[in-house]
Scaffold this motif. Structure first.
Motif, short mmCIF file in Angstrom:
data_model
loop_
_atom_site.label_atom_id
_atom_site.label_comp_id
_atom_site.label_asym_id
_atom_site.label_seq_id
_atom_site.Cartn_x
_atom_site.Cartn_y
_atom_site.Cartn_z
N ARG A 214 0.84 -1.20 0.00
CA ARG A 214 0.00 0.00 0.00
C ARG A 214 0.88 1.25 0.00
O ARG A 214 0.64 2.21 -0.75
N SER A 215 1.89 1.26 0.82
CA SER A 215 2.79 2.40 0.90
C SER A 215 3.55 2.60 -0.41
O SER A 215 3.71 3.73 -0.89
N MET A 216 4.00 1.50 -0.99
CA MET A 216 4.73 1.58 -2.26
C MET A 216 3.79 2.03 -3.38
O MET A 216 4.22 2.74 -4.31
N GLU A 217 2.53 1.66 -3.29
CA GLU A 217 1.54 2.12 -4.26
C GLU A 217 1.34 3.63 -4.12
O GLU A 217 1.27 4.35 -5.11
N GLN A 218 1.27 4.12 -2.88
CA GLN A 218 1.12 5.55 -2.63
C GLN A 218 2.32 6.34 -3.16
O GLN A 218 2.17 7.47 -3.60
N ASP A 219 3.50 5.72 -3.13
CA ASP A 219 4.71 6.36 -3.65
C ASP A 219 4.77 6.31 -5.17
O ASP A 219 5.66 6.92 -5.78
N GLY A 220 3.86 5.55 -5.79
CA GLY A 220 3.86 5.45 -7.25
C GLY A 220 4.85 4.44 -7.79
O GLY A 220 5.15 4.43 -8.98
N VAL A 221 5.35 3.56 -6.93
CA VAL A 221 6.36 2.58 -7.31
C VAL A 221 5.72 1.27 -7.72
O VAL A 221 6.25 0.54 -8.56
N VAL A 222 4.57 0.96 -7.14
CA VAL A 222 3.86 -0.29 -7.39
C VAL A 222 2.43 0.04 -7.81
O VAL A 222 1.83 0.98 -7.28
N SER A 223 1.91 -0.75 -8.74
CA SER A 223 0.50 -0.61 -9.11
C SER A 223 -0.26 -1.85 -8.64
O SER A 223 0.30 -2.94 -8.55
N ARG A 224 -1.53 -1.65 -8.34
CA ARG A 224 -2.41 -2.73 -7.89
C ARG A 224 -3.54 -2.83 -8.90
O ARG A 224 -4.23 -1.84 -9.15
N THR A 225 -3.73 -4.01 -9.45
CA THR A 225 -4.79 -4.22 -10.43
C THR A 225 -5.75 -5.28 -9.92
O THR A 225 -5.32 -6.40 -9.61
N TYR B 94 -8.97 -7.68 -10.71
CA TYR B 94 -9.67 -8.31 -11.82
C TYR B 94 -11.04 -8.78 -11.33
O TYR B 94 -11.14 -9.42 -10.28
N ALA B 95 -12.08 -8.46 -12.09
CA ALA B 95 -13.45 -8.84 -11.72
C ALA B 95 -13.69 -10.30 -12.11
O ALA B 95 -14.29 -10.61 -13.14
N GLU B 96 -13.15 -11.18 -11.32
CA GLU B 96 -13.27 -12.62 -11.55
C GLU B 96 -13.83 -13.26 -10.30
O GLU B 96 -13.90 -12.64 -9.24
N ASN B 97 -14.20 -14.50 -10.42
CA ASN B 97 -14.64 -15.25 -9.25
C ASN B 97 -13.78 -16.49 -9.14
O ASN B 97 -13.88 -17.36 -9.99
N PRO B 98 -12.92 -16.61 -8.15
CA PRO B 98 -12.69 -15.66 -7.05
C PRO B 98 -11.93 -14.43 -7.53
O PRO B 98 -11.25 -14.47 -8.56
N PRO B 99 -12.06 -13.33 -6.80
CA PRO B 99 -11.38 -12.09 -7.19
C PRO B 99 -9.86 -12.30 -7.25
O PRO B 99 -9.30 -13.09 -6.49
N ARG B 100 -9.24 -11.60 -8.17
CA ARG B 100 -7.79 -11.71 -8.33
C ARG B 100 -7.21 -10.30 -8.30
O ARG B 100 -7.75 -9.39 -8.93
N VAL B 101 -6.10 -10.15 -7.57
CA VAL B 101 -5.39 -8.87 -7.48
C VAL B 101 -3.93 -9.14 -7.81
O VAL B 101 -3.35 -10.11 -7.32
N GLU B 102 -3.36 -8.29 -8.65
CA GLU B 102 -1.93 -8.41 -8.98
C GLU B 102 -1.23 -7.09 -8.70
O GLU B 102 -1.82 -6.02 -8.82
N TYR B 103 0.02 -7.24 -8.33
CA TYR B 103 0.88 -6.08 -8.08
C TYR B 103 2.00 -6.09 -9.11
O TYR B 103 2.51 -7.15 -9.47
#
Length: 151
Positions: free
Chosen positions: A66-77, A79-88
């Motif tokens: 979360r902190s690295m995302e706030q710094d603009g270094v990491v993105s969080r995506t 995906y509207a799937e079942n089960p939900p999927r999140v990638e960094y």
């Protein structure tokens, strides 16, 4: 021998546009550099990141991401799937860290033995000072651990 004395440091020595407070604090975050390396080859799921990051808790990994995302270094995506999927993934800004990280790693490989030897010498000297101050011999204090280190 004549010693050259450098000029005194001015009060405006540090560039106000490049203060330490404004720099990303990735170096101060325990897991950030390892997370960047884990994302170097492409996007990863949270559970994938936990595998090489032995010892990190889910809470700390989430906070770090979360902190690295706030710094603009990491993105969080998400995906509207079942089960939900999140990638960094690393952002283009995050990818710019790879070169400096490589340089630091190269420096570490080239200088680690000398750095560790200097630390041991300082610890031995401090241990000797602590032992003498406490009325003990040179074997007391932290300097006694040098034999364990192979010194």
């Amino acid at each position: 021998m004549t010693r050259t004395v450098p000029a005194p440091l001015p009060s405006d020595f540090f560039d106000p546009d490049c203060s330490v407070q404004r720099l990303p604090v990735l170096g101060g975050r325990k897991w950030a550099w390892k997370i960047v390396r884990c994302l170097e080859e492409g996007p990863r799921r949270f559970s994938e990141l936990r595998v090489p990051l032995v010892g990190i808790t889910a809470k700390v990994l989430a906070e770090s991401l979360r902190s690295m995302e706030q710094d603009g270094v990491v993105s969080r995506t998400e995906y509207a799937e079942n089960p939900p999927r999140v990638e960094y993934a690393l952002t283009p800004l995050g990818r710019t860290l790879l070169g400096p990280m490589d340089a630091v790693c190269d420096w570490s490989r080239a200088n680690l033995a000398d750095l560790l030897a200097a630390r041991r010498a300082a610890e031995d000297a401090e241990g000797g000072r602590n032992s003498v101050a406490a009325g003990g011999g040179a074997a007391g204090g932290r300097g006694g651990g040098a034999a364990i280190l192979g010194a």
